[in-house]
Scaffold this motif. Structure first.
Motif, PDB file in Angstrom:
ATOM      1  N   ARG A  48     -11.678 -26.348 -16.268  1.00  0.00           N
ATOM      2  CA  ARG A  48     -12.801 -27.288 -16.341  1.00  0.00           C
ATOM      3  C   ARG A  48     -12.960 -28.081 -15.049  1.00  0.00           C
ATOM      4  O   ARG A  48     -14.034 -28.602 -14.767  1.00  0.00           O
ATOM      5  CB  ARG A  48     -12.609 -28.223 -17.534  1.00  0.00           C
ATOM      6  CG  ARG A  48     -12.813 -27.543 -18.880  1.00  0.00           C
ATOM      7  CD  ARG A  48     -12.762 -28.530 -20.035  1.00  0.00           C
ATOM      8  NE  ARG A  48     -12.827 -27.824 -21.303  1.00  0.00           N
ATOM      9  CZ  ARG A  48     -11.772 -27.394 -21.981  1.00  0.00           C
ATOM     10  NH1 ARG A  48     -10.556 -27.644 -21.526  1.00  0.00           N
ATOM     11  NH2 ARG A  48     -11.894 -26.740 -23.123  1.00  0.00           N
TER      12      ARG A  48
ATOM     13  N   MET B 132     -10.702 -37.151 -25.893  1.00  0.00           N
ATOM     14  CA  MET B 132     -10.451 -37.305 -24.464  1.00  0.00           C
ATOM     15  C   MET B 132      -9.585 -36.192 -23.881  1.00  0.00           C
ATOM     16  O   MET B 132      -9.421 -36.113 -22.666  1.00  0.00           O
ATOM     17  CB  MET B 132      -9.808 -38.672 -24.195  1.00  0.00           C
ATOM     18  CG  MET B 132     -10.726 -39.835 -24.541  1.00  0.00           C
ATOM     19  SD  MET B 132     -10.058 -41.453 -24.123  1.00  0.00           S
ATOM     20  CE  MET B 132     -10.152 -41.416 -22.350  1.00  0.00           C
TER      21      MET B 132
ATOM     22  N   GLN C 101     -12.601 -28.832 -27.587  1.00  0.00           N
ATOM     23  CA  GLN C 101     -14.054 -28.688 -27.656  1.00  0.00           C
ATOM     24  C   GLN C 101     -14.467 -28.816 -29.110  1.00  0.00           C
ATOM     25  O   GLN C 101     -13.889 -28.174 -29.992  1.00  0.00           O
ATOM     26  CB  GLN C 101     -14.498 -27.333 -27.091  1.00  0.00           C
ATOM     27  CG  GLN C 101     -16.016 -27.182 -27.058  1.00  0.00           C
ATOM     28  CD  GLN C 101     -16.448 -25.833 -26.514  1.00  0.00           C
ATOM     29  OE1 GLN C 101     -15.662 -24.894 -26.460  1.00  0.00           O
ATOM     30  NE2 GLN C 101     -17.703 -25.726 -26.114  1.00  0.00           N
TER      31      GLN C 101
ATOM     32  N   PRO D  57      -9.161 -32.798 -22.473  1.00  0.00           N
ATOM     33  CA  PRO D  57     -10.140 -31.825 -21.944  1.00  0.00           C
ATOM     34  C   PRO D  57      -9.980 -30.414 -22.509  1.00  0.00           C
ATOM     35  O   PRO D  57     -10.869 -29.582 -22.348  1.00  0.00           O
ATOM     36  CB  PRO D  57      -9.890 -31.849 -20.430  1.00  0.00           C
ATOM     37  CG  PRO D  57      -8.544 -32.443 -20.256  1.00  0.00           C
ATOM     38  CD  PRO D  57      -8.309 -33.357 -21.416  1.00  0.00           C
TER      39      PRO D  57
ATOM     40  N   ASN E 119      -7.632 -27.592 -18.814  1.00  0.00           N
ATOM     41  CA  ASN E 119      -7.960 -28.653 -17.862  1.00  0.00           C
ATOM     42  C   ASN E 119      -8.244 -28.074 -16.474  1.00  0.00           C
ATOM     43  O   ASN E 119      -9.183 -28.482 -15.787  1.00  0.00           O
ATOM     44  CB  ASN E 119      -6.795 -29.645 -17.744  1.00  0.00           C
ATOM     45  CG  ASN E 119      -6.527 -30.354 -19.048  1.00  0.00           C
ATOM     46  OD1 ASN E 119      -6.908 -29.878 -20.111  1.00  0.00           O
ATOM     47  ND2 ASN E 119      -5.847 -31.488 -18.978  1.00  0.00           N
TER      48      ASN E 119
ATOM     49  N   ASN F 234     -16.748 -36.804 -22.511  1.00  0.00           N
ATOM     50  CA  ASN F 234     -16.671 -35.350 -22.358  1.00  0.00           C
ATOM     51  C   ASN F 234     -17.849 -34.602 -22.968  1.00  0.00           C
ATOM     52  O   ASN F 234     -18.115 -33.452 -22.608  1.00  0.00           O
ATOM     53  CB  ASN F 234     -15.369 -34.815 -22.984  1.00  0.00           C
ATOM     54  CG  ASN F 234     -14.148 -35.126 -22.142  1.00  0.00           C
ATOM     55  OD1 ASN F 234     -14.227 -35.191 -20.922  1.00  0.00           O
ATOM     56  ND2 ASN F 234     -13.019 -35.343 -22.799  1.00  0.00           N
ATOM     57  N   ASN F 235     -18.551 -35.254 -23.903  1.00  0.00           N
ATOM     58  CA  ASN F 235     -19.649 -34.572 -24.585  1.00  0.00           C
ATOM     59  C   ASN F 235     -20.758 -35.565 -24.922  1.00  0.00           C
ATOM     60  O   ASN F 235     -20.947 -35.936 -26.088  1.00  0.00           O
ATOM     61  CB  ASN F 235     -19.123 -33.897 -25.869  1.00  0.00           C
ATOM     62  CG  ASN F 235     -20.053 -32.812 -26.375  1.00  0.00           C
ATOM     63  OD1 ASN F 235     -21.258 -32.839 -26.126  1.00  0.00           O
ATOM     64  ND2 ASN F 235     -19.511 -31.868 -27.125  1.00  0.00           N
TER      65      ASN F 235
END
Length: 554
Positions: A503, A127, A132, A129, A500, A17-18
Motif C-alpha cells: 500500500r 487503522m 480492508q 493498513p 502495508n 484509510n477509507n
C-alpha cells in the motif's frame, strides 16, 4: 462532530484509510434491532433482536478469550477473509500476527456497523493498513477485489472465518459471497498452477524475443469471414469442405494443424502459436511456408522466430507482456486464457472484425481413441518409436491413458475419450463465444459438439475490425530493458507486513512487482521443501531478474 466520543474516534480512524466508507456509514441510521448486553467478564456484547428473540453475536461469558483462541486454528501466514464484523473480538487477535498479509472483512449491514461504532472501539481494526472493510458490496465486486489483490505465492493461503450468528442471520448474502469466493479461488489456483510451471519460461522467452519484436513490421488487415483449423481427428474428414471454402475466407491455422494442411496442399493465410515450450518446434519440422505470417505470443520460444522473417508478436495477459505493450511497443492483444490455440485463434478473428467463423478439427476429445489428425507431429514421433511389440495404435492409446482421469462418452455410436483439461478448454471457448456474440459454424465433427448459443447477427457497420500489427517502439529494446531493470532494482526493500508494504508503493512500483509474480510462483515451487516468506520470495525474484537481465545486456 459527534457527542459520542467512541463514535467520533471510530469515524476519524475509518476516515483515515477509507473516507468514502466513512461518509457512507455517517449517513446511515443505526440499527435499532441491535442492542448490547454485558458478558460475565463485563465486556459489551452486541445482540441482534430477530422476531422478539435476542441472539448474541459473541460469547456472553468471555468474548475476548473466545477470540484469542482463533489464531491457534488459523496459524501461519496468509490472506484472511472474515464474514461479519460484529464487535471485532474475533478479528483483533489476528492483528498481532505480522505474517498475515491481508484481512478482508465483509459486512452485509451498514446500519449494524454504525450501531457497533457507537458502542465499541474499533480503531485498531480501522487503522491497521492490512485490514480492508467491504460493506454491503455485491458478490461480483468482492470477487474482483480478491482477484486483484490476492496472489498466493506472496500472501500465502487464503482462509475464511465466519461470525456464525451474523452469517446465519444474513439470509443468502454470505452464502452467495462465499460461492463467488470459491469460484475466484478456483480460477486463481488454476492460474497459479500454470505460473508454477511456466512463470520463469514466460519471462525468459519474452526477454529474448525483444530484439526480434523491435524489427517486426508486418500487418494483417481486417477480415469478415475466417476459417480456423485445429488438429483434432475430424480435420481429416473436413479437408474437402475446408478446401471448398478456402477461396472466400481467411484461414488461421493452429501450429499443430499446419503439417496436416501442408500434406494436403492447403496453405493458410497465417499460423498462430501460443505455447512457451520448446515442443512447439515439432509442429514446424516439415517447414514453415514462406511469405505466410507466423503469429507468436511474445512468450513463445525464441527458436520459432528463426523459422521465417514474417513474424507478428502479440501480447497475452502475461504481466510482463502487458508491461512491454504498455510501456515500449503497443502490441495486439489475444486472449490465451482458454489454454489452447483454438481459443486464441478465435480471439484473433474477433480482433480482426470477423462476422463469421468456421471451425475445423476442433473435437475437444479423442474420438474412437484417436488423438490428432494424420501428419501432425505426434504421428512422426510415434512412427519413429513403433516396433512389433508397440505398434502405432498402442503408442497412441498409451498417450491417451497417461492422463489421471479419462471420461468415456458415446456420440452417435462413437466412443469419445475426454480428459479434464479438454472439458475446461471447451467450456472456456463456449463462454468466450457467448461473451463476444460471434457467429460460429462448426462443421460436422467426430468429437463432442460445442454448445453455441444463438446470437443476433450484427450489421456490418457495427463490426469494428482492427489492423493486426504492432505500433512503433518508443526506443530501442536495450534502452527499454535497461530502464525496466533500473525500475526493478529501485523498488523499496520488501518488509513485513506485506499488506502495508504494497500500500505504500506507487502505482508504477506495484506494476513492476506484478510483472515478476509468475516467476515468483516458479521460484517458490523450487523451495517447496521448506517454508519461504513473502519478503524472502520477493527478494529472491528480484535478485533472479537482476542477474538474468544484467547477463543478457552484457
Amino acid at each position: 462532530m459527534f457527542d459520542n466520543p467512541i463514535l467520533e474516534r471510530n469515524f476519524l480512524a475509518l476516515a483515515a484509510n477509507n473516507p468514502e466508507l466513512s461518509a457512507r456509514i455517517g449517513n446511515t441510521s443505526p440499527l435499532k434491532e441491535l442492542t448490547f448486553t454485558k458478558a460475565k467478564n463485563g465486556v459489551l456484547v452486541p445482540a441482534l433482536k430477530v422476531k422478539s428473540r435476542l441472539t448474541p453475536l459473541h460469547s456472553t461469558f468471555d468474548p475476548l478469550k473466545e477470540g484469542e483462541r482463533l489464531p491457534d486454528l488459523y496459524s501461519g501466514a496468509g490472506y484472511l477473509v472474515i464474514f461479519g464484523i460484529g464487535a471485532g473480538y474475533h478479528i483483533t487477535p489476528f492483528l498481532k500476527n505480522r505474517r498475515i498479509s491481508n484481512i478482508l472483512i465483509i459486512e452485509k449491514n451498514p446500519a449494524l456497523l454504525r450501531r457497533v461504532m457507537e458502542n465499541i472501539d474499533l480503531r485498531s481494526l480501522f487503522m491497521d493498513p492490512r485490514v480492508q472493510l467491504l460493506v454491503n458490496e455485491e458478490p461480483i465486486t468482492i470477487k474482483e477485489n480478491i482477484l486483484t489483490n490476492y496472489f498466493p505465492a506472496i500472501a500465502g493461503d487464503l482462509k475464511t472465518l465466519t461470525l456464525r450468528p451474523l452469517f446465519d442471520l444474513a439470509g443468502r448474502y454470505y452464502e452467495e459471497v462465499l460461492n463467488a469466493i470459491r469460484n475466484v479461488i478456483s480460477k486463481i489456483a488454476d492460474d497459479y498452477t500454470v505460473q508454477v510451471h511456466f512463470g520463469k519460461k514466460w519471462f525468459i522467452n519474452s526477454l529474448f524475443n525483444l530484439p526480434r519484436a523491435e524489427k517486426s513490421a508486418l500487418a494483417i488487415k481486417p477480415v469478415r469471414k475466417v476459417l480456423i483449423t485445429g488438429a483434432g481427428p475430424s480435420l481429416e474428414s473436413q479437408l474437402a469442405s475446408l478446401r471448398r471454402m478456402r477461396k472466400e475466407a481467411f484461414l488461421i491455422a493452429s501450429d499443430t494443424s499446419l503439417p496436416s494442411l501442408l500434406s494436403s496442399n492447403i496453405l493458410p493465410d497465417t499460423v498462430i502459436s501460443i505455447d512457451c515450450q520448446q515442443v512447439s518446434y515439432h509442429h514446424f519440422l516439415q517447414g514453415m511456408p514462406p511469405n505466410i505470417p507466423l503469429v507468436l505470443d511474445l512468450a513463445s520460444p525464441p527458436l520459432l522466430t528463426r523459422l521465417t522473417n514474417k513474424i507478428i508478436f502479440f501480447a497475452s495477459a502475461h504481466p510482463f507482456s502487458q508491461f512491454v505493450s504498455a510501456n515500449w511497443r503497443r502490441m495486439p492483444y489475444i486472449d490465451t486464457s482458454g489454454g489452447n490455440v483454438c481459443h486464441a485463434a478465435v480471439s484473433m478473428a474477433h480482433f480482426l472484425g470477423a462476422e463469421e467463423i468456421n471451425l475445423f478439427g476442433v473435437d475437444f476429445s479423442y474420438p474412437q481413441g484417436k488423438t490428432y489428425a494424420r501428419s501432425t507431429y505426434l504421428y512422426l514421433f510415434f512412427r519413429s518409436q513403433e516396433n512389433r511389440i508397440d505398434p502405432l495404435e498402442s503408442l497412441f492409446f498409451s498417450f491417451i491413458m497417461r492422463n489421471d482421469k479419462i471420461i468415456k462418452e458415446k456420440k452417435a455410436g462413437t466412443v469419445c475419450y475426454i480428459t479434464q483439461p479438454m472439458i475446461s478448454y471447451r467450456q472456456r471457448l463456449e463462454i468466450a463465444l457467448a461473451d463476444r456474440g460471434l457467429q460460429i459454424f462448426p462443421p460436422q465433427a467426430k468429437g463432442l459438439p460445442i454448445e453455441i448459443k444463438p446470437v443476433v447477427k450484427r450489421r456490418k457497420r457495427d463490426i469494428i475490425g482492427r489492423i493486426f500489427s504492432a505500433g512503433a517502439p518508443n526506443c530501442d529494446w536495450k534502452s527499454f530493458l535497461t530502464s525496466y531493470l533500473e525500475g526493478v532494482k529501485g523498488l523499496p526493500k520488501p518488509a513485513q507486513p506485506l499488506g502495508n508494504y504494497f500500500r505504500g508503493l506507487s502505482d508504477s512500483q506495484r506494476t513492476l512487482w506484478v510483472t515478476l509474480y509468475p516467476a515468483a510462483a516458479a521460484i517458490k515451487n523450487h523451495y517447496a521443501c521448506r517454508q519461504i516468506s513473502g519478503v524472502e520470495l520477493l527478494d529472491q525474484v528480484r535478485e533472479w531478474t537482476d542477474s538474468l537481465i544484467s547477463r543478457y545486456l552484457a
